[in-house]
Design a protein around this motif. Sequence first.
Motif, mmCIF file in Angstrom:
data_model
loop_
_atom_site.group_PDB
_atom_site.id
_atom_site.type_symbol
_atom_site.label_atom_id
_atom_site.label_comp_id
_atom_site.label_asym_id
_atom_site.label_seq_id
_atom_site.Cartn_x
_atom_site.Cartn_y
_atom_site.Cartn_z
ATOM 1 N N VAL C 57 0.838 -1.195 0.000
ATOM 2 C CA VAL C 57 0.000 0.000 0.000
ATOM 3 C C VAL C 57 0.877 1.251 0.000
ATOM 4 C CG1 VAL C 57 -1.681 1.322 1.324
ATOM 5 C CG2 VAL C 57 -1.919 -1.153 1.124
ATOM 6 N N PHE C 58 1.977 1.204 0.734
ATOM 7 C CA PHE C 58 2.887 2.347 0.789
ATOM 8 C C PHE C 58 3.358 2.718 -0.612
ATOM 9 C CE2 PHE C 58 7.389 3.676 0.981
ATOM 10 C CZ PHE C 58 7.199 4.917 1.568
ATOM 11 N N PHE C 59 3.833 1.706 -1.333
ATOM 12 C CA PHE C 59 4.306 1.979 -2.705
ATOM 13 C C PHE C 59 3.165 2.497 -3.561
ATOM 14 C CE2 PHE C 59 7.978 -0.744 -1.654
ATOM 15 C CZ PHE C 59 8.969 0.130 -2.077
ATOM 16 N N LEU C 60 1.996 1.904 -3.363
ATOM 17 C CA LEU C 60 0.845 2.350 -4.146
ATOM 18 C C LEU C 60 0.607 3.838 -3.919
ATOM 19 C CD1 LEU C 60 -1.557 1.903 -5.915
ATOM 20 C CD2 LEU C 60 -2.866 1.171 -3.934
ATOM 21 N N ILE C 61 0.675 4.240 -2.653
ATOM 22 C CA ILE C 61 0.408 5.646 -2.337
ATOM 23 C C ILE C 61 1.456 6.530 -3.007
ATOM 24 C CG2 ILE C 61 0.450 7.336 -0.476
ATOM 25 C CD1 ILE C 61 -0.798 5.104 1.300
ATOM 26 N N ILE C 62 2.726 6.112 -2.957
ATOM 27 C CA ILE C 62 3.765 6.875 -3.659
ATOM 28 C C ILE C 62 3.367 7.058 -5.114
ATOM 29 C CG2 ILE C 62 6.128 6.768 -4.501
ATOM 30 C CD1 ILE C 62 6.935 5.491 -1.922
ATOM 31 N N GLY C 63 2.983 5.925 -5.732
ATOM 32 C CA GLY C 63 2.630 5.992 -7.150
ATOM 33 C C GLY C 63 1.482 6.947 -7.400
ATOM 34 N N PHE C 131 -4.855 -9.645 -11.775
ATOM 35 C CA PHE C 131 -4.297 -8.430 -11.153
ATOM 36 C C PHE C 131 -3.314 -7.752 -12.098
ATOM 37 C CE2 PHE C 131 -5.068 -11.082 -7.193
ATOM 38 C CZ PHE C 131 -6.369 -10.623 -7.102
ATOM 39 N N ALA C 132 -2.550 -8.541 -12.846
ATOM 40 C CA ALA C 132 -1.599 -7.941 -13.796
ATOM 41 C C ALA C 132 -2.352 -7.117 -14.835
ATOM 42 C CB ALA C 132 -0.784 -9.030 -14.472
ATOM 43 N N VAL C 133 -3.455 -7.689 -15.322
ATOM 44 C CA VAL C 133 -4.225 -6.940 -16.319
ATOM 45 C C VAL C 133 -4.790 -5.680 -15.690
ATOM 46 C CG1 VAL C 133 -6.251 -6.991 -17.796
ATOM 47 C CG2 VAL C 133 -4.758 -8.987 -17.653
ATOM 48 N N PHE C 431 3.775 -1.740 -9.014
ATOM 49 C CA PHE C 431 4.063 -2.975 -8.275
ATOM 50 C C PHE C 431 3.288 -2.994 -6.965
ATOM 51 C CE2 PHE C 431 7.474 -3.254 -11.268
ATOM 52 C CZ PHE C 431 7.641 -4.612 -11.434
ATOM 53 N N GLY C 432 3.200 -1.815 -6.327
ATOM 54 C CA GLY C 432 2.430 -1.739 -5.087
ATOM 55 C C GLY C 432 0.989 -2.157 -5.323
ATOM 56 N N TRP C 433 0.411 -1.593 -6.355
ATOM 57 C CA TRP C 433 -0.989 -1.877 -6.708
ATOM 58 C C TRP C 433 -1.180 -3.359 -6.943
ATOM 59 C CZ3 TRP C 433 -5.837 0.065 -7.556
ATOM 60 C CH2 TRP C 433 -6.627 -0.481 -8.578
ATOM 61 N N PHE C 434 -0.270 -3.958 -7.732
ATOM 62 C CA PHE C 434 -0.382 -5.381 -8.042
ATOM 63 C C PHE C 434 -0.269 -6.212 -6.766
ATOM 64 C CE2 PHE C 434 1.814 -9.385 -8.862
ATOM 65 C CZ PHE C 434 0.960 -9.979 -9.772
ATOM 66 N N SER C 435 0.751 -5.952 -5.986
ATOM 67 C CA SER C 435 0.958 -6.832 -4.826
ATOM 68 C C SER C 435 -0.113 -6.602 -3.782
ATOM 69 C CB SER C 435 2.343 -6.604 -4.218
ATOM 70 O OG SER C 435 2.888 -5.414 -4.670
ATOM 71 N N MET C 436 -0.659 -5.362 -3.724
ATOM 72 C CA MET C 436 -1.754 -5.157 -2.774
ATOM 73 C C MET C 436 -2.883 -6.133 -3.075
ATOM 74 S SD MET C 436 -4.201 -1.878 -2.226
ATOM 75 C CE MET C 436 -5.082 -2.199 -3.735
#
Lengths: 172, 1045, 487
Positions: C57-63, C131-133, C431-436
């Motif tokens: 989620v942290f990475f997602l927020i950065i993005g 999720f990748a799509v 990557f954040g979004w995907f792994s979340m």
Amino acid sequence: MPGFICIAVLATMLSAYSGASSSEGNSPVQPVKFRHTIHVDTLKMNCLYCHFAANKSFDPGLPAMSTCMGCHTVIQGTTPDNKAEIQKLAAFWNKKEPVPWIRIHKLPEYVHFPHMRHINAGVTCQTCHGQIQTMKQVYQASSLNMGWCVNCHIGQSNPPFRARYDCGSCHY
Amino acid sequence: MSTEQDRTASSGAVAPNGVKRREFLKVLGVGTAATTMLGCTQEKVEKLIPYLVSPDQTVPGVSNYYATTCRECSAGCGVIAETRDGRTIKLEGNPEHPVNRGALCARGQAALQGLYNPDRYRGPMARKNGQLQPVTWDEALQIFAQKLGETRSRGGGGNAVFINQHESGSFPGFLDAWLAAFGMPPHLSYDAGADHAVIAANRQTYGVAWPRLDFRAARLVVSIGADFLDSWGAMVPQQLDFAEARADHENAPRLIYVGPRRSLTGLNADQWIDCKPGSEMAIVQLLGGQSSAQAASQATGVSETVLDAFAREFASTTPSIVIAGGGGADGLEVALAANALNSRGNVGTTIKPNEGYLGFDRMASPAELRALVTRMNTGGVSLLMVRGANPAFTLPKGVGFAEAIAKVPFKVSFSSYPDETSELADLILPDHHSLEQWGDAEPIRGTLSLQQPAMDPVFDTRATSDVLIAVAKKDSANAARYPAADYRSWLISRFPGGAAALTAALPRGFVSGSLAEPTTARPLPPVHATAPIEQSSGNMYLVVYPHPFIGDGRGANKPWLQEIPDPVTKICWQTVAEMNPATAERMGLANGDLVTVRTAAGSLTLPVLRYPGIQRDTVAIGTGRGHTHAGRYAKAGLNPLEILPAGEDRAGGIAFVSTKANVTKAGGYAHIVTTEGSARQHGRGIGQAIAIADLRAGRPGYDSGNANASEVAQAAGVEPAAGERHEGGGGPQHGEEMPGDASHAFLPGMRSPVANDAEGEQGSPRSNDKGMYDPKHWSGMAKRRWAMTVDLARCTGCAACVSACYAENNIPTVGADWQVGKVLPDRTGFGANLLRSREMAWIRIERYYEGPGGEDGTANFDTRFVPMMCQHCGNAPCEPVCPVYATYHSPDGLNVQVYNRCVGTRYCSNNCPYKVRYFNWFGYGEPARPQYAFPEPLNWQLNPDVTVRGKGVMEKCSFCIQRIREAENRATLEKRPLKPDEFTTACAASCPSRAIVFGDAADENWTVTQLAKDARAYHVFEELNTYTAVVYLKKVTHPTPAGRT
Amino acid sequence: MATVTRPAPSRDEPRRPNIATAGVQLPAVRDYEQVDREISGTLRPTLFWFIGLGVAVFFLIIGISAWMYQIYSGLGVAGYNPPVMWGVYIITFVFWIGIGHAGTLISAILYLFRAGFRTTIYRCAEAMTVFAVMTAALFPILHLGRPWKFFWLIPYPNWRYIWPQFKSPLVWDVFAILTYFTISSTFLFIGLIPDIAVLRDREKISPIRKTVYTMLSLGWRNTDNEWRHFARAYLFLAAFSTPLVLSVHSVVSFDFAMALTPGWHTTIFPPYFVAGAIFSGMGMVFTIIIPLRKWFGLKHYVTINHLDAAAKLALFTSLLVGCAYMNEWFVAWFSGNEAEKSFFANRIWGQWWWASAILYTCNMMLPLSLFVQKLRRSAAWLFIISFTINIGMWFERFVIVVPSLSHEFEPWQWTSYRPTWVDYAILAGSFGWFSMWFMLFIKQLPVIAIAEVKEIVPPRLRTTHPHGIDPAGRHFEFEPDTPGEFA
């Protein structure tokens, strides 16, 4: 399935949106209640008398204050509220200020609308601006959406006008 | 239709604070909208006399055209100011004007950015307790009058000095009369950019300051550092004549350029003799037969064979033109000797003194200013008045003008803009811009070029002439002398025929007639002649040259001139040290490595640019940049005058090439702000050429600029004279047909077989129903094919077209350091966006080197200038890939970009082989943003007919579609078809070489159709089947002496 | 009427070998109950998981913040360097789309091919695909100059009377991606139904989960009838999504192949891209499944045999991609096209030689090691290889996009390219979004298909389970048919 449903919903929303983005019917109160009814309907003045550029320029031209005062230095109006309005006008004039009319019909800046081409092609003012001569207070009669323009250009209007309808005619 | 009240009403709207007017003009600036306030601006305009439209037909949204005179340099070209709704939005050359014949150079185009410069003085200012503070005009005039009074009462009148930016016409005389009235000596008419040595030499030889050079009559032109295409003399007319001469291929003169640095003129030369700086004299003597090729070779470092051939060619070819550039320590001597060479029948045939340009008469030399400096230092100057000129910047720092000024008790500046000189003034009475005031000029004998205001003053400024009159009126002694209310009436009073005649003359912009002031040279004070360059110490020769656009620094605060790449080096926003690649290699210097250039006068640290057009032992730096007090844009770059020792040639001109310098690696690096990707064509056939011999023989003579050919030549150790390559079509010997060969049939009138298809739904080629794109369609829309030809034999690469395009199409400049300085900041911070090659120029001039030379530093390389704009392909790669139809093919053959439909996938640009699409990376048109490209009031100049592009959309050359539509509208209103060549694009209109021609290729009567059939015609990347609408005509090279073919 | 008789297998005769299940049996699994217990056991959230989710989620927020910044100030904040008009975003878009392919390949195509080893890994792969799509689909919008106008790419009735340009590959993308997302998510969900039912029926799960599972399981009651319909539906969807595996990435490759840019304009792109996609997908599968089987203690489900088989597939696709690379060089040289030649020279020796080097090493050289069985059967090595594959495939797209655009027909416009922090932030965000999403998935739904795993539980343990009776009345062991048909 969910995907398809989403698309369907989205499509409906968007098409609705693309139509809704219009200020049709907008009718602000002007600083001076200019009466098209009196000037056009009663006095039978030609639109071009005031909007002097409509047949030779992109801009229809808004009358200079002098044009108004040309008549209204002598014409003081009959009914009280007409008198009042004319006095407002005179007040502006004496302050040497132009009347800050409020704009109603506005096309985005990326659309180039040549008034003169339309006027000279026999398109009446009413075709786009509605029955101005009967409007106590002017309002935007047409949506001015692109589809609305294109309708005429592809000859769907009545009477049918025909004009080029490729994007580059108006957008540049 | 306007009453007295109207005018007052209007002037009310133009109240001194100007706020109201600026407010709504801003609104106007970004579109054709906001008709509401138009009533106000018309009236003032109406009092002027329009060029075409009679006053009572002034219509909102319709331009008026005012003929006036360009004051950006001394040439005095006639311009036509297009004024819309009270704002001047575009300058065009005056087609009837004898000087520039409709053309206009980059500097002229940029005059508008002077007019609307955001850093202009808003009103008069006076220094109160050390600070310049705004005052009212009444106060300001009061102070001025009082000071004048004091000066006179103290009998200091004789010590007062007035420095005026040099100009011709009535004003100098008027000014001197005024000065005399106040008991002051005549003014110093100063032009830092002028070539004083040449002027002096011309006076001695021809009796005039600047003769007309008739290139058409010449068979050989020898330019010894005379950059007649850059900034030497009357650039525009010279370029017109030169291009005309070269366009007649059979009798075209061969151009040989002698000098240490290939300027734009040098790059247009057929041969370059890269002599050492300061050794020009040896060449002249060689040509004059006073010395041997061997001796000359020793002096100049040029191979004896080359010089020998040169001498023989010169001897055998007549008539010719020999011109020298001056600027060296021995500038006067060289110029005189060069002129002497013309005595062999050139004078009168190719060099026409009696048709000369008067713009260079009675010019004060830098020597006089240096003399003035000494006077100032000794307190010998009681009052200093400066108008236009900026000596504190344009004189070498060594002269110490700025320091000397401090010693003058009271300084008045009439400058419109802040600059190094006005910063030091005690009183600033800002002058009108030349587009705001009355005046006249006499550019050539017998022609009076008239200057009239094209619009209301932008700010609270006043014409200096009017100020002088006003002050004189205040002065009891002089009031009587000035009955005229203002300068205009003064002009009328002495205008032959008076007001009526003037009124009649103004629409045309000039009249025959003469107010000729005596065109005598000013007495020359003793000059500090500099020692020969060889006597100075250093490991390289220092060449300081005037920037072609920014010149002596006058253009520095105009973003267009900063951003448009220097036509030679393609550098923007930056000052670099140009060095020969071979030398740089030897010293281990890559592009952008910082070097320190140290002379006796000081040192400068700046990045290196490897430029093959430089003599091996030479480092060259351009002037004009690196201001300290000239506004926000002028900060860019550095000023070489800081390290140029104060010295003069014997004519009193600044000796720009007078010293050696120690060039040492400074360590560190600064990105080179250039628009150049690769300077080589890699055999892509973009800029093609054909040798005159092949053209004459009708051989295809293909030369794609195939690098291999030259490499082969070098490998074989033979260094072909510039052009043996071309003979027989040097490129591919194996005779394969290369793309774009003119032997390929070209049908300009036809749209491509798939152009219909490019239109979408009804566009199937097999379909009978082609919809509105059917030529027989009732809408009659498919009858035209707008097309353009670019004649590379004419194009000199001067980039006037680029500036015209900037002006016409609201193209933002993106190079200022606050416009995203954070991305890859250059040392100065300027040009960060350009380092990411995000320039927006819809038309760019590609400059390709050909053949040997170039990187390996040998003298002989050919240069191709290729103006590259959207090719409006009939079969455009960009069209089918746009997912939203933002770009599509219009039935009249245009490749239209619809900004408001664009979503910004940028796929079109990826798919464009010509790479002529430009993306709005930031909100360049949004005032709130740092990237805003048109800070108030620059936005007044925006063309209302062209949309100001928003953030995130693609844009590109539109073939000036707004002009096409305007012409169509005009024709329709007049119920007539378009006339052939009725209108043209902005680039074509301004081109001083007439290289660009625009028109309807589907109609035989348009010039473009004829040109497209020329044997030299070719398309760039024809092999891609793009069916471009732009046809290039091969450059014609003259590799060998005219006699020998 | 004739009575169906089948010969009674005698005890001593060897059991007929079951091709599909050969080598994929799970010896360590005793019975179905164990399967249910262990797999549903993995759903218990752990601290470790929460940390992982937090990081994602942290990475997602950065993005997201980077994107907001970019929308506000314009695309200029990204490292675009015209004419390099496409950069990290398109590269990452193609990268994720590629990832999305292995899932459907494994779950659908291998299913049709009766490849048993897919059984334990397909659920992960399938989820990964979806999720990748979902991640990839962000980028076409994200790289727009005016993202808020993205819907203009969708054909919908509007008042402007204009449609998208159906000739533009970008419009095809919209269709391809939407279709692929719809089908693969449906496919994933269908496969999940029986498993969800299992979870629903377990004791001691929170009432919320109970309700959710109940709804999702669509009232699955495990009847033969349901199984029959389910099997057919599954088979149908598998057949339906098989062509998609090929079509989607072909369409994506058209974005490049349809352009005349040197390095893009080649007919080999569609197969080349599909192979590359599967290759990268396999890489990502390893990257995900190997740690998973460790943390969740599922090594006896996802056996080394399965990984071995999957590795062979990866190796095969790697060889395909390798051929494509060499073919590109050959064609460039053979075409004699000036621009093409100089571009490929530049690709290898030019300013981006290092990118090409990474690409060829990671995608051609290193995977060759999988010829060695020892390495193929070493989870650790596979994990490393999988990483290099992911990196290599990202750089493959980089080499396709950037050098091509920066070295086109017009030498005057040859430029360089340098991404900015915004590019990197958004890349990280993806990557954040995907792994979340994946993190959330593994704790809510079984990462291994419970129902299908049961099919490869060794038959000898099935004596206590349903068996057939022949006409002679003798019992005989039920020989499980090929997995997936749930006979």
